[in-house]
Design an enzyme around this catalytic site. Structure first.
Site, PDB file in Angstrom:
ATOM      1  N   GLU A 182       0.829  -1.208   0.000  1.00  0.00           N
ATOM      2  CA  GLU A 182       0.000   0.000   0.000  1.00  0.00           C
ATOM      3  C   GLU A 182       0.861   1.254   0.000  1.00  0.00           C
ATOM      4  O   GLU A 182       1.654   1.464   0.916  1.00  0.00           O
ATOM      5  CB  GLU A 182      -0.906   0.029   1.236  1.00  0.00           C
ATOM      6  CG  GLU A 182      -1.704   1.311   1.354  1.00  0.00           C
ATOM      7  CD  GLU A 182      -2.602   1.366   2.568  1.00  0.00           C
ATOM      8  OE1 GLU A 182      -3.369   2.351   2.685  1.00  0.00           O
ATOM      9  OE2 GLU A 182      -2.561   0.441   3.397  1.00  0.00           O
ATOM     10  N   HIS A 188      -9.135   1.186  -0.981  1.00  0.00           N
ATOM     11  CA  HIS A 188      -9.665   1.746   0.263  1.00  0.00           C
ATOM     12  C   HIS A 188     -10.378   3.046  -0.061  1.00  0.00           C
ATOM     13  O   HIS A 188      -9.787   3.963  -0.631  1.00  0.00           O
ATOM     14  CB  HIS A 188      -8.543   2.021   1.263  1.00  0.00           C
ATOM     15  CG  HIS A 188      -8.049   0.820   1.989  1.00  0.00           C
ATOM     16  ND1 HIS A 188      -6.973   0.843   2.845  1.00  0.00           N
ATOM     17  CD2 HIS A 188      -8.510  -0.461   2.013  1.00  0.00           C
ATOM     18  CE1 HIS A 188      -6.772  -0.368   3.348  1.00  0.00           C
ATOM     19  NE2 HIS A 188      -7.685  -1.174   2.850  1.00  0.00           N
ATOM     20  N   ASP A 203      -5.283   3.448  -1.516  1.00  0.00           N
ATOM     21  CA  ASP A 203      -6.098   4.174  -0.547  1.00  0.00           C
ATOM     22  C   ASP A 203      -6.233   5.573  -1.138  1.00  0.00           C
ATOM     23  O   ASP A 203      -5.237   6.289  -1.291  1.00  0.00           O
ATOM     24  CB  ASP A 203      -5.387   4.207   0.805  1.00  0.00           C
ATOM     25  CG  ASP A 203      -6.129   5.022   1.852  1.00  0.00           C
ATOM     26  OD1 ASP A 203      -6.811   6.000   1.491  1.00  0.00           O
ATOM     27  OD2 ASP A 203      -6.010   4.700   3.043  1.00  0.00           O
ATOM     28  N   GLU A 257     -12.474   2.508   4.749  1.00  0.00           N
ATOM     29  CA  GLU A 257     -11.437   2.430   5.774  1.00  0.00           C
ATOM     30  C   GLU A 257     -11.579   3.536   6.821  1.00  0.00           C
ATOM     31  O   GLU A 257     -10.888   4.552   6.792  1.00  0.00           O
ATOM     32  CB  GLU A 257     -10.030   2.468   5.156  1.00  0.00           C
ATOM     33  CG  GLU A 257      -8.984   2.011   6.156  1.00  0.00           C
ATOM     34  CD  GLU A 257      -7.568   2.327   5.717  1.00  0.00           C
ATOM     35  OE1 GLU A 257      -6.660   1.637   6.208  1.00  0.00           O
ATOM     36  OE2 GLU A 257      -7.362   3.243   4.913  1.00  0.00           O
TER      37      GLU A 257
END
Length: 273
Positions: free
Chosen positions: A148, A207, A181, A247
């Site tokens: 990530e 995310h 994300d 998230e």
């Protein structure tokens, strides 16, 4: 598009409460946060894995992925002595073993901050060596490892889609892929959809949060500045069929169920536009 709940927001409640809420609220799956008291990898190895698997069975929720805590408290493979690095790598390998046993879709890690005095000539070899070791273990046990990218407020190692491309080129393996994300590209002026353009099928997970554009804070959809309705249209048109984990991390821990319900309601409304 399938929705996931991240259990980090429930960390002051029993893990079962996260499963119960995800099931009752209508989430499609659950992403397990690997910190205490819920699902710390050594605790799982000591026997807690059986309880976690039973929760997944009882509440009929697939485990999307397992996300051990690797951002520096206490594990960060990018900083400190060789002994500290070795302990961090050993923990991540154990986490992959536990992810395999819980039938998680992937193990998700990040390359946390390497320290303010670390130079690129120090950071890059350490990152590549770390990932090579982790990928060998992932290949041995048949686990997908996702890296990530973080915001620049969290890391100085892997923060952009181009950083990810460089990593995937240096450590080529079908068992190493990435995700986005959406807070990370948004706060640094990087187009979110560039991840889809550049990574293609190597982008395996998303995310979803909202962002103020000036910090790494994760907000409920609709509370920040990301044009989420247009973004979700683009993601759907791109044909993405994977999970989107909403998230919510620590900002909403006082009422995780209420905020998880509101976040899911708003996310589904975005998909309907």
């Amino acid at each position: 598009m399938k929705t996931g709940m991240f259990t980090c927001g429930h960390q002051r409640l029993p893990l079962e409460q996260a499963f119960k809420d995800a099931h009752e609220l209508g989430y499609d799956g659950i992403e397990i946060w690997g910190g205490r008291p819920h699902a710390f990898a050594p605790d799982l190895k000591a026997g807690d894995i059986h309880h976690l698997k039973e929760l997944a069975r009882v509440y009929q929720l697939p485990i999307i992925g397992y996300t051990p805590e690797t951002n520096g408290y206490p594990y960060n493979m990018m900083i400190g002595s060789d002994r500290m690095r070795r302990e961090s790598l050993d923990m991540i390998m154990l986490a992959m073993d536990m992810a395999k046993e819980m039938n998680a879709g992937f193990t998700l890690i990040s390359a946390a901050h390497a320290g303010y005095l670390a130079t690129p000539d120090q950071i890059w070899p350490r990152l590549v060596d770390n990932l090579q070791q982790l990928v060998r273990h992932a290949e041995d046990i048949g686990m997908e490892l996702l890296l990530e990218p973080l915001t620049p407020y969290e890391s100085n190692v892997v923060c952009s889609a181009n950083d990810v491309l460089r990593v995937l080129d240096a450590v080529p393996s079908p068992h190493l892929n990435s995700m986005v994300d959406i807070c990370a590209p948004f706060v640094q002026g990087e187009p979110i959809m560039s991840y889809f353009d550049k990574l293609g099928d190597r982008l395996r997970h998303v995310h979803i949060v909202d962002s103020d554009g000036a910090s790494d804070s994760h907000y409920i959809p609709g509370e920040g500045k990301i044009p989420l309705a247009a973004l979700m249209q683009d993601i759907q048109q791109r044909g993405y069929q994977g999970y989107c984990t909403i998230e919510l991390v620590t900002m909403y821990m006082n009422e995780p169920r209420l905020h998880a319900a509101l976040a899911l309601e708003r996310f589904k409304a975005l998909l309907a536009k």
